[in-house]
Design a protein around this motif. Structure first.
Motif, PDB file in Angstrom:
ATOM      1  N   UNK A 148     -33.602 -39.435 -13.638  1.00 23.59           N
ATOM      2  CA  UNK A 148     -33.742 -39.228 -15.077  1.00 23.59           C
ATOM      3  C   UNK A 148     -33.446 -37.782 -15.441  1.00 23.59           C
ATOM      4  N   UNK A 149     -32.783 -37.590 -16.583  1.00 24.36           N
ATOM      5  CA  UNK A 149     -32.412 -36.255 -17.059  1.00 24.36           C
ATOM      6  C   UNK A 149     -32.626 -36.198 -18.560  1.00 24.36           C
ATOM      7  N   UNK A 150     -33.457 -35.263 -19.006  1.00 24.97           N
ATOM      8  CA  UNK A 150     -33.699 -35.137 -20.442  1.00 24.97           C
ATOM      9  C   UNK A 150     -32.424 -34.656 -21.130  1.00 24.97           C
ATOM     10  N   UNK A 151     -32.154 -35.179 -22.326  1.00 26.51           N
ATOM     11  CA  UNK A 151     -30.884 -34.901 -22.997  1.00 26.51           C
ATOM     12  C   UNK A 151     -30.713 -33.416 -23.326  1.00 26.51           C
ATOM     13  N   UNK A 152     -31.800 -32.697 -23.557  1.00 24.92           N
ATOM     14  CA  UNK A 152     -31.669 -31.261 -23.816  1.00 24.92           C
ATOM     15  C   UNK A 152     -31.169 -30.532 -22.578  1.00 24.92           C
ATOM     16  N   UNK A 153     -31.647 -30.939 -21.401  1.00 24.95           N
ATOM     17  CA  UNK A 153     -31.170 -30.337 -20.150  1.00 24.95           C
ATOM     18  C   UNK A 153     -29.746 -30.796 -19.841  1.00 24.95           C
ATOM     19  N   UNK A 154     -29.433 -32.036 -20.180  1.00 25.45           N
ATOM     20  CA  UNK A 154     -28.055 -32.519 -20.041  1.00 25.45           C
ATOM     21  C   UNK A 154     -27.096 -31.631 -20.823  1.00 25.45           C
ATOM     22  N   UNK A 155     -27.434 -31.323 -22.059  1.00 31.19           N
ATOM     23  CA  UNK A 155     -26.573 -30.474 -22.898  1.00 31.19           C
ATOM     24  C   UNK A 155     -26.423 -29.093 -22.287  1.00 31.19           C
ATOM     25  N   UNK A 156     -27.516 -28.546 -21.767  1.00 33.32           N
ATOM     26  CA  UNK A 156     -27.468 -27.235 -21.114  1.00 33.32           C
ATOM     27  C   UNK A 156     -26.526 -27.260 -19.918  1.00 33.32           C
ATOM     28  N   UNK A 157     -26.591 -28.315 -19.123  1.00 31.08           N
ATOM     29  CA  UNK A 157     -25.755 -28.423 -17.928  1.00 31.08           C
ATOM     30  C   UNK A 157     -24.279 -28.556 -18.304  1.00 31.08           C
ATOM     31  N   UNK A 158     -23.965 -29.400 -19.296  1.00 32.62           N
ATOM     32  CA  UNK A 158     -22.573 -29.555 -19.727  1.00 32.62           C
ATOM     33  C   UNK A 158     -22.014 -28.223 -20.209  1.00 32.62           C
ATOM     34  N   UNK A 159     -22.776 -27.515 -21.011  1.00 30.53           N
ATOM     35  CA  UNK A 159     -22.344 -26.208 -21.503  1.00 30.53           C
ATOM     36  C   UNK A 159     -22.094 -25.253 -20.348  1.00 30.53           C
ATOM     37  N   UNK A 160     -22.998 -25.237 -19.368  1.00 27.66           N
ATOM     38  CA  UNK A 160     -22.860 -24.330 -18.226  1.00 27.66           C
ATOM     39  C   UNK A 160     -21.639 -24.669 -17.389  1.00 27.66           C
ATOM     40  N   UNK A 161     -21.385 -25.964 -17.156  1.00 25.19           N
ATOM     41  CA  UNK A 161     -20.213 -26.366 -16.386  1.00 25.19           C
ATOM     42  C   UNK A 161     -18.924 -25.924 -17.066  1.00 25.19           C
ATOM     43  N   UNK A 162     -18.873 -26.092 -18.381  1.00 20.15           N
ATOM     44  CA  UNK A 162     -17.657 -25.707 -19.100  1.00 20.15           C
ATOM     45  C   UNK A 162     -17.479 -24.184 -19.107  1.00 20.15           C
ATOM     46  N   UNK A 163     -18.574 -23.453 -19.154  1.00 18.55           N
ATOM     47  CA  UNK A 163     -18.471 -21.985 -19.117  1.00 18.55           C
ATOM     48  C   UNK A 163     -17.977 -21.480 -17.771  1.00 18.55           C
ATOM     49  N   UNK A 164     -18.209 -22.244 -16.701  1.00 21.37           N
ATOM     50  CA  UNK A 164     -17.736 -21.812 -15.382  1.00 21.37           C
ATOM     51  C   UNK A 164     -16.229 -21.988 -15.241  1.00 21.37           C
ATOM     52  N   UNK A 165     -15.631 -22.794 -16.120  1.00 19.27           N
ATOM     53  CA  UNK A 165     -14.197 -23.037 -16.039  1.00 19.27           C
ATOM     54  C   UNK A 165     -13.802 -24.065 -14.993  1.00 19.27           C
ATOM     55  N   UNK A 166     -14.752 -24.810 -14.452  1.00 14.56           N
ATOM     56  CA  UNK A 166     -14.436 -25.829 -13.451  1.00 14.56           C
ATOM     57  C   UNK A 166     -13.514 -26.877 -14.065  1.00 14.56           C
ATOM     58  N   UNK A 167     -12.524 -27.306 -13.310  1.00 20.44           N
ATOM     59  CA  UNK A 167     -11.514 -28.226 -13.828  1.00 20.44           C
ATOM     60  C   UNK A 167     -11.022 -29.132 -12.713  1.00 20.44           C
ATOM     61  N   UNK A 168     -10.591 -30.337 -13.090  1.00 15.86           N
ATOM     62  CA  UNK A 168     -10.064 -31.330 -12.150  1.00 15.86           C
ATOM     63  C   UNK A 168     -11.068 -31.630 -11.036  1.00 15.86           C
ATOM     64  N   UNK A 169     -12.311 -31.803 -11.427  1.00 17.77           N
ATOM     65  CA  UNK A 169     -13.391 -32.087 -10.490  1.00 17.77           C
ATOM     66  C   UNK A 169     -14.221 -33.260 -11.004  1.00 17.77           C
ATOM     67  N   UNK A 170     -14.933 -33.885 -10.091  1.00 14.39           N
ATOM     68  CA  UNK A 170     -15.915 -34.919 -10.407  1.00 14.39           C
ATOM     69  C   UNK A 170     -17.279 -34.400  -9.981  1.00 14.39           C
ATOM     70  N   UNK A 171     -18.254 -34.451 -10.880  1.00 15.57           N
ATOM     71  CA  UNK A 171     -19.567 -33.855 -10.617  1.00 15.57           C
ATOM     72  C   UNK A 171     -20.667 -34.813 -11.046  1.00 15.57           C
TER      73      UNK A 171
END
Length: 259
Positions: A151-174
């Motif tokens: 289980x993952x709370x939606x507020x933490x989900x949003x934080x994680x998505x934002x952090x992943x995009x800020x890292x510039x990760x691309x062409x990956x499955x996570x």
């Protein structure tokens, strides 16, 4: 960020809309299972259209997939990492795995996120936690023996998505989850405790364990511990949900208003 969709995840991602201008997030599609083939075909067409849109405009596509492709009937083992599976355990998982393959083969810049169970206020009534709360408060709950969920709370989900995009990760499955994969029975027990209700259990033997590894996520996004991920996280996520939705108060209010 361009967000396609207007459902639960799309609404909670809306505050990020001004960030990540070259990213398109596909937050629409088949939300649950089982559904008819026509629903899967519509989602496939939507993904194909979005891929073409992103290729034309040079955008990166974020596709939401699912960790429910991991595990099998009666399995509680895990956690499973992003290298698998070659074949998913459920029809819904197989459909999402096919969409992942479509995106990878298209050549579009992408980030595929396999989501655990994202919970939070305003989630649809058919989602697991809302359904369990309703059943517990009604005094009778159906529990699948051996079923496990991360289980993952939606507020933490949003934080994680934002952090992943800020890292510039691309062409990956996570895998995007908390790393706290617990039996649904434990979730029900915690709900009973917090709601002050002892429900009658109907136990079935058709449970499936969907337990993802979060090792890759932790490597890509250092500092996840500050979100409280790991053992026991599900209890805090549920407590936040109950504080935000106050379901017992809502039911009491509805009963007092009934003529």
């Amino acid at each position: 960020m361009e967000i396609i969709g207007n459902g639960f995840l799309a609404r909670h991602l809306a505050p990020l809309a001004a960030r990540h201008p070259a990213v398109t997030v596909l937050a629409a599609g088949v939300p649950t299972h089982p559904l008819p083939d026509a629903a899967h075909l519509r989602e496939t067409a939507l993904v194909e259209d979005t891929v073409r849109h992103c290729l034309r405009q040079g955008r990166m596509l974020v596709l939401f997939s699912t960790v429910s492709m991991y595990g099998g009937p009666g399995e509680g083992s895990g956690p499973a990492d992003e290298s698998g599976p070659r074949a998913a355990a459920t029809r819904y998982g197989r459909h999402k795995l096919d969409l992942e393959r479509l995106v990878r083969a298209s050549g579009v810049r992408h980030l595929i996120l396999r989501l655990g169970y994202v919970l939070g206020p305003d989630e649809p009534d058919f989602r697991l936690l809302t359904a369990l709360v309703t059943q517990v408060l009604a005094g009778r709950v159906r529990v699948q023996h051996g079923a496990r969920r991360d289980m993952l709370h939606v507020a933490d989900f949003t934080t994680v998505v934002d952090a992943l995009l800020r890292t510039g990760v691309c062409d990956e499955t996570v895998n995007v989850a908390s790393g706290d994969c617990v039996e649904v029975a434990d979730i029900v027990r915690h709900l009973e405790h917090r709601l002050g209700v002892t429900a009658r259990w109907q136990v079935s033997d058709d449970g499936i364990g969907h337990c993802p590894s979060v090792g890759k996520l932790r490597r890509l996004v250092p500092g996840l511990d500050r979100l409280g991920f790991g053992p026991g996280y599900h209890r805090s996520a549920i407590d936040r949900y109950l504080a935000e939705t106050r379901p017992a108060d809502v039911i009491r209010s509805e009963r007092t208003q009934t003529p």
